[in-house]
Structures are given as structure tokens and as C-alpha cells.
Enzyme design. Sequence first.
Site, PDB file in Angstrom:
ATOM      1  N   SER A 118       0.820  -7.501  -1.098  1.00  0.00           N
ATOM      2  CA  SER A 118       1.370  -8.648  -0.368  1.00  0.00           C
ATOM      3  C   SER A 118       0.399  -9.829  -0.311  1.00  0.00           C
ATOM      4  O   SER A 118       0.829 -10.963  -0.102  1.00  0.00           O
ATOM      5  CB  SER A 118       1.816  -8.251   1.038  1.00  0.00           C
ATOM      6  N   THR A 136       0.813  -1.218   0.000  1.00  0.00           N
ATOM      7  CA  THR A 136       0.000   0.000   0.000  1.00  0.00           C
ATOM      8  C   THR A 136       0.845   1.265   0.000  1.00  0.00           C
ATOM      9  O   THR A 136       0.477   2.263  -0.606  1.00  0.00           O
ATOM     10  CB  THR A 136      -0.963  -0.013   1.208  1.00  0.00           C
ATOM     11  N   THR A 148       1.247  -4.770   4.263  1.00  0.00           N
ATOM     12  CA  THR A 148       1.082  -5.119   5.672  1.00  0.00           C
ATOM     13  C   THR A 148       0.401  -6.469   5.897  1.00  0.00           C
ATOM     14  O   THR A 148       0.543  -7.055   6.962  1.00  0.00           O
ATOM     15  CB  THR A 148       0.283  -4.026   6.408  1.00  0.00           C
ATOM     16  N   ASP A 149      -0.320  -6.974   4.918  1.00  0.00           N
ATOM     17  CA  ASP A 149      -1.080  -8.205   5.141  1.00  0.00           C
ATOM     18  C   ASP A 149      -0.218  -9.438   5.344  1.00  0.00           C
ATOM     19  O   ASP A 149      -0.595 -10.333   6.099  1.00  0.00           O
ATOM     20  CB  ASP A 149      -2.071  -8.440   3.996  1.00  0.00           C
TER      21      ASP A 149
END
EC number: 3.5.1.1
Length: 161
Positions: free
Chosen positions: A51, A9, A80-81
Amino acid sequence: MRILLTGGTIDKVYLEADGKLWFKDSIIEEMLKQGRCTAETTVEILMQKDSLDFTDADRQVVSDACRRAQEEQLIITHGTDTMTRTAADLASLELAKTIVLTGSMIPHRVGSSDALFNLGCAVAAVQLLPYGVYIAINGEVFEWDKVEKNRKLGRFERTGA
């Protein structure tokens, strides 16, 4: 220090035509200038992926880049995932390097983003921490195995691991 870009992101752009987030050109070097970063950095684009779309082959690309980097201080921008999964893979390499993963919940190109703050935190952290793998996000630095993403609250939190 070397900054390895994988997407996420932090580097996405909002496409007004269809209301989606996607990748265009990386914004990371511009962010370093905006933050007035004077640390010597080399930026290397490995890929630009969400990700959630990461594969084991993608994680291998990241691992290989960390192995071959001559620098001992590495920052990896990452979605971040699955950031903690990649961090675990990197920790298993047991490299004599300081590796800090960072990303954001909101793209830098969108207002009220956490991206610049998180990148700045990672730049400072990688210069101060001993060898190991860390995640720098939300104004905190976490050891790779003592953090998880709280999807409900949209932030990372320390775990007791």
C-alpha cells in the site's frame, strides 16, 4: 459477498533468498478454506501491491471495482499503511454497500500472523454491519473516519473524529 484483493502484507510471501517480503500467488482463497468459511464468496484480484506504493490510479481501480460489483457486501484486502486513505476515498462514493477493509501486520505465510483472524473478522463484520465503510483489524471494527494506525505499537486505534 465479493472479496477484492489489492495486496498488502496479508498476501505477501517471505523470499528466503534475499530476506524480503513480496507477492507470489494470493493466499486468500486458501485462508477462507482454512477458516472453514461457508459464506458464499467471490474473490477478485485487482492488484498485488504494497500500500505504500499505491497511487491515485490504484485507488481509482478499487473505487471502480466497488461501483461495478453487484454484491452489496464487499471486503477489500489492503496494506495497513494507507488503508485509511483508501477507506476515505471509498466513503466519498456514498455507495449503498457495506465495505470492509482488512489486512495484517504479519503475512499469513509467516508464523504468528494476525491475517486469518483479521480476514475472519471482516467476513463476519461485512454480513452484520449497515451500509458504510469500515476497517476490521485487531479484533475490532472501526468506522472509516474514526481509526488510525499506531505505527509505534503496530496496531489500529479508535480516534475521536
